[in-house]
Structure formats: C-alpha cells, structure tokens
Design an enzyme around this catalytic site. Structure first.
Site, PDB file in Angstrom:
ATOM      1  CB  ALA A 106       1.659  14.965  23.540  1.00 48.62           C
ATOM      2  CB  THR A 161      15.833   9.573  27.051  1.00 50.93           C
ATOM      3  OG1 THR A 161      15.137  10.077  26.549  1.00 50.93           O
ATOM      4  CG2 THR A 161      15.858   8.401  26.827  1.00 50.93           C
ATOM      5  CE  LYS A 174       3.113  11.443  42.277  1.00 54.48           C
ATOM      6  NZ  LYS A 174       2.937  13.035  42.743  1.00 54.48           N
ATOM      7  CB  THR A 204      21.393  13.980  21.922  1.00 56.93           C
ATOM      8  OG1 THR A 204      20.280  13.162  22.679  1.00 56.93           O
ATOM      9  CG2 THR A 204      22.297  13.239  21.355  1.00 56.93           C
ATOM     10  CG  HIS A 283       5.798  20.042  42.491  1.00 54.84           C
ATOM     11  ND1 HIS A 283       7.248  20.894  42.474  1.00 54.84           N
ATOM     12  CD2 HIS A 283       5.830  19.328  41.375  1.00 54.84           C
ATOM     13  CE1 HIS A 283       8.180  20.110  41.381  1.00 54.84           C
ATOM     14  NE2 HIS A 283       7.506  19.230  40.927  1.00 54.84           N
TER      15      HIS A 283
END
Length: 404
Positions: A106, A161, A174, A204, A283
């Site tokens: 997404a 989260t 960024k 959670t 990276h």
C-alpha cells in the site's frame, strides 16, 4: 476663486526590443533559511483522557472545538479506534477518519493521493488544522507525503505504533513511497510538528514486527553505540511486545539509546546534503532484496540480511575482528532475524550496489563497521568482495553461498 488643473495620463509603452546587458548579464541570488523545529516525545498512556499530549499536538484545549484528519492504519483502527474516539470527544476534537492499509504493497503514490482526497473532502484549513498519522512506517510515510504535497504543505503529527516507527521511521523528516521496482523512489523532506511515542502501543504488536524493529536498533548499536550492543547481547532474546510495553529499565534504555542515537545522526544532516550517512548501514543492498523476496520480507528483515553482508565485508577488510563479526551475526540471530536469503546472490548484490551508487550521487559511500560502535565509508567494493562476503556469512551458519 479656484482653479482646476487637468492631467492627461499617457500610457508608457515598452520598446519591443529590450536592450539587455551583455554576458554575464543580469543576475539575482535568492537565499532563505527555513527553521526546522519539531519535538519527539516519549509519553506513557497517550490515550488516557488525562494525558493532554495528543490534544495539544492537534491544537485542542478541551474548551473550543478543534478539527483534525486522522490517517490511521486499518489494523490500528480496529484495535484502538474506540479509545481514540473517546479521547478526541473528551477534548472536543472533531476527528475525520481515514483508515488505510499498512502493508508494504500500500506504500504507493496512489495511496498518498487518496489521502489528499480525504483532506479535500474535509476542507482542512491550511495552517491551523492538523493531519494526525497513526500507525507504522508505511502509514507515516504515506500520510507525511500527502501532507507535504497538499497545498504545498499542511502540518501533521506522527503517532508511531510499531517499533520501527518509534525508533526510526517516525522520528525523522523523510516521507516516501515505492515506485516501479524501487523502494522509496518518490518522496519529500517534511518534518512533522511532533512525534508522540507511547510504548503501550507495542503491546499489541505481533512478535515478527517486534523482531523487525530490533534490526534497526541493532543497526544503531553497530555503527554508533557499543554500550547498546552489549546491552542487546544480554537482553535481546527476552525482548517481547509485552516487555517493550512495560518499558522497564533495560528496554527503556534500549529505546532511549536507539532514539537518541538516531536523532543525533539525523539532526546535523536532515536534508542529506552529506550523502555519507552512517544510518544508511544495512540499507545498501536491502532495498533490492525487500522488493524481490517471495514470500515478502519485512523492512527490518531485509536490513538484517544486508547488515550480515556488511559485517562480513568489514571483517574481510580487517575493520572488524572475526570474533566481533561472529558476535554481530549471532546477535541478529538471537533477535530472531534472518542473516541470509536465497535471493541474495553476488549478481543481485552487484546490481543493488549499482543502484545505490546512483542514489548516492556517483559513489558507493557504503558504511561499514570500524569495530563495533563506529563506522567508516568505502567506495571501492568489487564483485569479488561481495562474493567473499556471501561466503563468510554462509560459513557462519554452515551453509553454502547462493549461486549467481
């Protein structure tokens, strides 16, 4: 007796031929400095009705009505949506909700444009009403990009989260989305007004996502903080979502060192004018792996495989002892992270390095550990170096390196 003077206005016409000065001609220099000023705060029980941190971040005081757009991970919305509504209602915040997917698929330009559509439907005011991005790195990136391009910028607040969000993706400036076969190919620099970190959200978090975030913490330990590395060696196998949420002394120090180390690296170079960035450790090769692995890898999982290669590169160059190289790879495995992947062949590594060279303006600028807790940059890696690194990683786990 009075007199009146009549004035006739004659329009001035410019000549059709403008006599411009000869080279170098006319010249202007425009210079401006824009202050970047935002806060990163760790606050427990963010959704408690008595905690004013989030209300203040969106401009609410509990007396006058305030509006905001909440762009929230769909899963987080299912888990915390009711509590968030109670909180906003208590502080007289009229929240407009935009649940969005939080998975890597997404993370697209279309998703960011869809968020701008939500801003438009709400009729968000350009300076006084905020976008609140709540979720993991994908949601924070998508919402941040949307906030940066809608009317050339509206203010936004980050509430990460996930562990990756709280120690990495949620605390810098960024934004970015994937494009084509490239990770974060489209993006902007757009600082949030604030980032609010509550370890309670981690309670959670699925364990795989806990491990995913540990990769970025191990990264900071390897390139900057030997004390953090040693602390992780003694605690990493016991770090769970529940342990993180309790925020005890050991995990509290782990989070503090990871966040402060990251901000210490980012602050002097927010716009990446200097492309030698120690936080790019892990990276260089991972973007290619992350988008090609099937089944898909999480970001931190791909970074861990990259870091194992970089540990081997440092060891083979004498920058890291064999003992410390084995310690580093063992720490990743103790955390539950992969250190190899069949997609990672020498040819793929060489291709990924070529793409990194373009991103880093023509040089490799590959950060490697110079002993545990420090970093140097190299620009002369060869295909043979990459193949030898694969061999070393394979040897540490009793395997053979993938064949190109």
């Amino acid at each position: 007796m009075s007199s009146t003077t009549s004035v006739t206005m004659v329009p001035v016409r410019l000549s059709t031929v403008l006599d411009l000065p000869k080279p170098p001609g006319m010249h202007w220099r425009v210079q401006a400095t824009r202050l970047v000023d935002y806060e990163v705060s760790v606050t427990r029980n963010l959704l408690s009705l008595n905690n004013s941190a989030l209300a203040k971040a969106v401009g609410a005081d509990g007396r006058r009505r305030t509006r905001c757009l909440v762009v929230i991970d769909s899963t987080v919305h299912d888990l915390y949506g009711e509590r968030l509504r109670e909180y906003f209602d208590a502080w007289r915040v009229e929240a407009h909700w935009e649940p969005v997917p939080g998975d890597e698929a997404a993370k697209s330009l279309e998703a960011a444009v869809a968020v701008t559509g939500a801003m438009n439907r709400m009729g968000i005011l350009r300076r006084t009403e905020k976008v609140v991005a709540i979720g993991g790195g994908v949601v924070l990136d998508v919402a941040g990009l949307a906030a940066s391009i809608y009317r050339r910028g509206v203010p936004y607040v980050r509430v990460p989260t996930t562990l990756v969000g709280q120690i990495d993706a949620g605390i810098g400036v960024k934004t970015g989305v994937n494009h084509g076969h490239h990770k974060n190919r489209l993006g902007t620099y757009c600082a949030p007004e604030s980032a609010l970190i509550d370890p309670e959200f981690l309670r959670t978090l699925p364990h795989r996502h806990v491990v995913n975030g540990l990769a970025e913490i191990i990264k900071m330990a390897l390139i900057k903080d030997v004390a953090l590395f040693e602390l992780l060696e003694s605690t990493v196998a016991d770090i769970t979502a529940e342990v993180l949420a309790r925020h005890g002394s050991a995990t509290g120090e782990v989070l503090f060192r990871a966040i402060s180390g990251m901000l210490d690296e980012l602050e002097p170079n927010l716009w990446e004018d200097d492309l030698e960035r120690a936080v790019d450790y892990g990276h260089t090769f991972s973007p290619s792996l992350e988008l090609r692995a099937d089944p898909p890898l999480l970001h931190g999982e791909a970074v861990a495989v990259d870091m194992a290669i970089c540990v081997a590169l440092a060891r083979n160059r004498g920058l890291l002892s064999t003992k410390d190289a084995e310690r580093a790879i063992r720490l990743m495995r103790d955390a539950g992270l992969p250190t190899s992947h069949p997609v990672f062949t020498a040819d793929l590594l060489d291709g990924a390095l070529g793409d990194a060279i373009k991103h880093r303006d023509g040089l490799q600028r590959v950060p490697l550990t110079n002993g545990i807790g420090a970093a140097v940059f190299v620009n002369d890696l060869t295909p043979d170096d990459l193949a030898a690194a694969l061999e070393f990683v394979a040897e540490t786990q009793g395997e053979r390196a993938p064949v190109s």
